[in-house]
Design a protein around this motif. Structure first.
Motif, PDB file in Angstrom:
ATOM      1  N   UNK A   1      10.033  13.028  -3.653  1.00  0.00           N
ATOM      2  CA  UNK A   1       8.623  12.717  -3.876  1.00  0.00           C
ATOM      3  C   UNK A   1       7.761  13.565  -2.950  1.00  0.00           C
ATOM      4  N   UNK A   2       6.467  13.702  -3.218  1.00  0.00           N
ATOM      5  CA  UNK A   2       5.599  14.530  -2.367  1.00  0.00           C
ATOM      6  C   UNK A   2       5.732  14.175  -0.885  1.00  0.00           C
TER       7      UNK A   2
ATOM      8  N   UNK B   1      11.686   8.391  -0.279  1.00  0.00           N
ATOM      9  CA  UNK B   1      10.393   8.140   0.360  1.00  0.00           C
ATOM     10  C   UNK B   1      10.570   8.219   1.874  1.00  0.00           C
ATOM     11  N   UNK B   2      11.378   9.190   2.292  1.00  0.00           N
ATOM     12  CA  UNK B   2      11.613   9.461   3.711  1.00  0.00           C
ATOM     13  C   UNK B   2      11.312  10.928   3.960  1.00  0.00           C
ATOM     14  N   UNK B   3      10.608  11.220   5.024  1.00  0.00           N
ATOM     15  CA  UNK B   3      10.344  12.607   5.386  1.00  0.00           C
ATOM     16  C   UNK B   3      11.621  13.310   5.810  1.00  0.00           C
TER      17      UNK B   3
ATOM     18  N   UNK C   1       0.820  -1.215   0.000  1.00  0.00           N
ATOM     19  CA  UNK C   1       0.000   0.000   0.000  1.00  0.00           C
ATOM     20  C   UNK C   1       0.857   1.270   0.000  1.00  0.00           C
ATOM     21  N   UNK C   2       2.168   1.128   0.185  1.00  0.00           N
ATOM     22  CA  UNK C   2       3.044   2.304   0.272  1.00  0.00           C
ATOM     23  C   UNK C   2       3.609   2.675  -1.104  1.00  0.00           C
ATOM     24  N   UNK C   3       3.773   3.973  -1.334  1.00  0.00           N
ATOM     25  CA  UNK C   3       4.261   4.440  -2.636  1.00  0.00           C
ATOM     26  C   UNK C   3       5.662   3.942  -2.947  1.00  0.00           C
ATOM     27  N   UNK C   4       6.514   3.788  -1.944  1.00  0.00           N
ATOM     28  CA  UNK C   4       7.866   3.278  -2.200  1.00  0.00           C
ATOM     29  C   UNK C   4       7.802   1.876  -2.791  1.00  0.00           C
TER      30      UNK C   4
ATOM     31  N   UNK D   1      15.280  17.280  -7.952  1.00  0.00           N
ATOM     32  CA  UNK D   1      14.027  17.256  -8.693  1.00  0.00           C
ATOM     33  C   UNK D   1      12.889  17.002  -7.714  1.00  0.00           C
ATOM     34  N   UNK D   2      11.994  17.974  -7.590  1.00  0.00           N
ATOM     35  CA  UNK D   2      10.805  17.810  -6.753  1.00  0.00           C
ATOM     36  C   UNK D   2       9.719  17.297  -7.682  1.00  0.00           C
ATOM     37  N   UNK D   3       9.431  16.006  -7.557  1.00  0.00           N
ATOM     38  CA  UNK D   3       8.511  15.359  -8.500  1.00  0.00           C
ATOM     39  C   UNK D   3       8.024  14.051  -7.890  1.00  0.00           C
ATOM     40  N   UNK D   4       7.161  13.387  -8.621  1.00  0.00           N
ATOM     41  CA  UNK D   4       6.660  12.083  -8.206  1.00  0.00           C
ATOM     42  C   UNK D   4       7.218  11.037  -9.171  1.00  0.00           C
TER      43      UNK D   4
END
Length: 120
Positions: A87-88, A63-65, A15-18, A107-110
């Motif tokens: 990523x966001x 994928x880390x804050x 379920x996680x984006x990573x 790069x700030x992107x998804x």
């Protein structure tokens, strides 16, 4: 040349984006390595828990804050990637400056959108 990618913040949780990113990267034949908190395997990619000195990394996708990124600053710079994708939710101006100072593209992107629109 395929852009060998390190997924930082990898997880076996589908379920996680990573996790989704690892699957999509491998589906697009992008050589992929991964680091996460727990070992496991996603789409045939082993998740490492240590800062492995991978070679020929083109892209690091985060994928880390921001609070969890600091311990990886030196490690990521040492890999000398061409770019780091924030990523966001991972945007970090302090880290942006460190990377840019070291000649690494920010790069700030998804990652998922870049792959789906063939911009990766």
């Amino acid at each position: 040349m395929k852009k060998k990618t390190l997924v930082l913040g990898a997880t076996t949780n589908p379920a996680r984006y990573a996790n989704i990113a690892i699957n999509r990267l491998t589906q697009n034949q992008v050589p992929t390595v991964a680091i996460g908190l727990r070992q496991g395997t996603v789409a045939g990619v082993p998740i490492e828990t240590e800062k492995v000195p991978f070679e020929d990394i083109h892209t690091v996708t985060l994928y880390l804050g921001p609070p969890r990124q600091e311990e990886y600053y030196e490690y990521i710079v040492s890999l000398q990637p061409e770019r780091v994708i924030f990523n966001p939710g991972t945007e970090n101006p302090e880290f942006f400056r460190i990377l840019q100072k070291n000649g690494i593209e920010v790069e700030v992107a998804c990652t998922l959108i870049l792959l789906s629109t063939k911009q990766y």
